[in-house]
Write a protein that holds these residues in place. Structure first.
Motif, PDB file in Angstrom:
ATOM      1  N   SER A 145     112.570  83.573  81.952  1.00 15.36           N
ATOM      2  CA  SER A 145     111.900  82.757  80.998  1.00 15.36           C
ATOM      3  C   SER A 145     112.679  82.525  79.569  1.00 15.36           C
ATOM      4  CB  SER A 145     110.478  83.534  80.511  1.00 15.36           C
ATOM      5  OG  SER A 145     110.000  82.828  79.555  1.00 15.36           O
ATOM      6  N   PHE A 146     113.531  83.537  79.199  1.00  9.42           N
ATOM      7  CA  PHE A 146     113.953  83.271  78.011  1.00  9.42           C
ATOM      8  C   PHE A 146     115.218  82.455  78.177  1.00  9.42           C
ATOM      9  CE2 PHE A 146     117.246  84.622  74.914  1.00  9.42           C
ATOM     10  CZ  PHE A 146     116.694  84.554  73.593  1.00  9.42           C
ATOM     11  N   LYS A 147     115.801  82.585  79.342  1.00  9.19           N
ATOM     12  CA  LYS A 147     116.934  81.669  79.411  1.00  9.19           C
ATOM     13  C   LYS A 147     116.488  80.211  79.716  1.00  9.19           C
ATOM     14  CE  LYS A 147     120.404  84.904  81.267  1.00  9.19           C
ATOM     15  NZ  LYS A 147     121.336  85.140  82.378  1.00  9.19           N
ATOM     16  N   LEU A 148     115.494  80.163  80.316  1.00  6.99           N
ATOM     17  CA  LEU A 148     115.020  78.516  80.623  1.00  6.99           C
ATOM     18  C   LEU A 148     114.139  77.812  79.494  1.00  6.99           C
ATOM     19  CD1 LEU A 148     113.783  79.125  84.359  1.00  6.99           C
ATOM     20  CD2 LEU A 148     115.984  77.869  83.592  1.00  6.99           C
ATOM     21  N   THR A 149     113.549  78.637  78.694  1.00 11.13           N
ATOM     22  CA  THR A 149     112.579  78.086  77.688  1.00 11.13           C
ATOM     23  C   THR A 149     112.840  78.682  76.403  1.00 11.13           C
ATOM     24  OG1 THR A 149     110.895  79.855  77.961  1.00 11.13           O
ATOM     25  CG2 THR A 149     110.820  78.118  79.663  1.00 11.13           C
ATOM     26  N   GLY A 150     113.943  79.792  76.348  1.00 12.41           N
ATOM     27  CA  GLY A 150     113.994  80.322  75.049  1.00 12.41           C
ATOM     28  C   GLY A 150     112.700  81.127  74.597  1.00 12.41           C
ATOM     29  N   LYS A 151     111.806  81.339  75.440  1.00 11.02           N
ATOM     30  CA  LYS A 151     110.643  82.115  75.153  1.00 11.02           C
ATOM     31  C   LYS A 151     110.397  83.266  75.978  1.00 11.02           C
ATOM     32  CE  LYS A 151     107.832  77.970  73.391  1.00 11.02           C
ATOM     33  NZ  LYS A 151     106.639  77.263  73.466  1.00 11.02           N
ATOM     34  N   ARG A 152     109.886  84.297  75.428  1.00  9.68           N
ATOM     35  CA  ARG A 152     109.456  85.579  76.276  1.00  9.68           C
ATOM     36  C   ARG A 152     108.280  85.634  76.631  1.00  9.68           C
ATOM     37  NH1 ARG A 152     113.092  87.007  71.894  1.00  9.68           N
ATOM     38  NH2 ARG A 152     115.104  88.144  72.869  1.00  9.68           N
ATOM     39  N   ILE A 153     107.860  86.233  77.809  1.00 11.34           N
ATOM     40  CA  ILE A 153     106.627  86.283  78.403  1.00 11.34           C
ATOM     41  C   ILE A 153     105.735  87.612  77.986  1.00 11.34           C
ATOM     42  CG2 ILE A 153     105.310  86.635  80.703  1.00 11.34           C
ATOM     43  CD1 ILE A 153     107.494  84.989  81.980  1.00 11.34           C
ATOM     44  N   GLN A 192     111.153  87.989  82.515  1.00 15.37           N
ATOM     45  CA  GLN A 192     111.504  88.087  81.051  1.00 15.37           C
ATOM     46  C   GLN A 192     112.910  87.165  80.849  1.00 15.37           C
ATOM     47  OE1 GLN A 192     109.550  88.783  78.588  1.00 15.37           O
ATOM     48  NE2 GLN A 192     110.435  90.191  76.856  1.00 15.37           N
TER      49      GLN A 192
END
Length: 360
Positions: free
Chosen positions: A310-318, A307
């Motif tokens: 993903s948030f740091k790399l894409t700005g989205k949460r899994i 989580q």
């Protein structure tokens, strides 16, 4: 302590010899820790309530958790008291493994206690800053691992046992130090992350500790170790009493922690129990089996890592929310359903781990 008393009384009445049996002392450790938890629990809950040491709830979490605000926390201290009493009363106190695992458990509990105290009593929402928490976890774990490394008496104490595959053991050498360190610290934080719902962390801890007790008994018994193809490590069998104390203390705590919880364990309990499981696996040389049996703890930890990454790399949460149990809550699963299903998964994983005793 009581074991020493029975040894003193044996010359006067041979019936006291029965207390020399490890299996009986393990059962007594379970019952002693359970009794202490059940007897002391109500008093501790009243005391925590009186001083308003209650749970704080995340504003971004499931709305159903709002009713948990103010529930007494730091109940993990009850678990530690019960474990210590059950272990000290029925263990051989000249066994170095008993003292190592007991001291590490209590010291990790002390780190968790400081974190809980700062958050709940001093009302510092940060608690113990993560860098300081990790620093003290690292100091304790490294001191323990270095002690085990320098006092090892047989090569098996520093070998990585590969489950299922017969007669395969990897000599770790100095790599034992970082490997064992990550097992202890990782396990401690994994249980802490899992402790988010009523009874979710304590029951898997009880089951895994009971299974590790079986591994300890086999590893410390020269006949069973030889028959099952395990390396024999003298003295490690005494850890069965400590494992029994965890089982008893955990079941006693679950009496008050089951949904809807009357008390939460807090970091003082979660960090300590996780470290205990990790160290037990290191001592009985079953780190890979712990990874399987503690699969719920592993999945919860991985969900947080994924989580955040993903948030740091894409700005989205899994996931809708991490750790994973909150994701299922936000999907609409009632809290008891999440808890029981995670328990069921743990039962299956523990049975798979125990199967490696024979499948080799």
């Amino acid at each position: 302590m009581l074991l020493l008393l029975t040894e003193y009384l044996t010359p006067y009445y041979s019936g006291f010899n029965v207390f020399q049996y490890l299996t009986l002392r393990a059962i007594l450790g379970v019952l002693t820790a359970l009794a202490i938890s059940l007897l002391v629990g109500p008093m501790m809950i009243r005391r925590l309530s009186r001083y308003r040491i209650g749970q704080t709830v995340r504003s971004d979490g499931p709305q159903a958790h709002c009713v948990k605000a103010g529930t007494p926390t730091m109940g993990g201290a009850l678990i530690l008291v019960a474990i210590a009493a059950g272990t000290l009363l029925w263990s051989e106190l000249d066994n170095r493994y008993v003292w190592v695992v007991l001291m590490v458990t209590l010291l990790f509990g002390a780190v968790g206690w400081v974190d809980d105290y700062r958050k709940l009593v001093r009302k510092d929402c940060r608690g113990l800053p993560a860098r300081y928490k990790y620093f003290w976890q690292s100091v304790i774990a490294l001191a323990c691992v270095l002690f085990l490394f320098t006092t090892a008496q047989v090569p098996a104490e520093q070998e990585l046992i590969v489950p299922v595959v017969k007669d395969v053991a990897i000599e770790l050498g100095w790599l034992f130090i970082p490997f064992a360190y990550f097992v202890i610290v990782g396990s401690s934080n994994a249980v802490n992350l899992t402790d988010g719902l009523d009874g979710l962390a304590i029951m898997p801890t009880v089951m895994v500790a009971g299974a590790l007790g079986i591994f300890a008994y086999v590893t410390g018994n020269i006949k069973f170790a030889s028959y099952l193809g395990f390396p024999y490590i003298g003295g490690v069998g005494e850890l069965v009493v400590f494992c029994g104390a965890i089982v008893g203390a955990g079941l006693g705590f679950l009496w008050f922690n089951t949904y809807p919880a009357q008390v939460f364990m807090g970091d003082v309990g979660a960090l300590a129990l996780g470290a205990a499981l990790g160290l037990l696996a290191v001592l009985v040389r079953q780190e890979l089996v712990l990874f399987v049996m503690g699969g719920v703890f592993v999945i919860e930890t991985v969900s947080v890592v994924l989580q955040v990454a993903s948030f740091k790399l894409t700005g989205k949460r899994i996931f809708r929310m991490a750790p994973l149990h909150h994701h299922f809550e936000l999907k609409g699963w009632p809290e008891p359903r999440v808890i029981v299903r995670f328990w069921v998964i743990t039962v299956v994983l523990v049975l798979i781990g125990l199967a490696t005793l024979k499948i080799r």
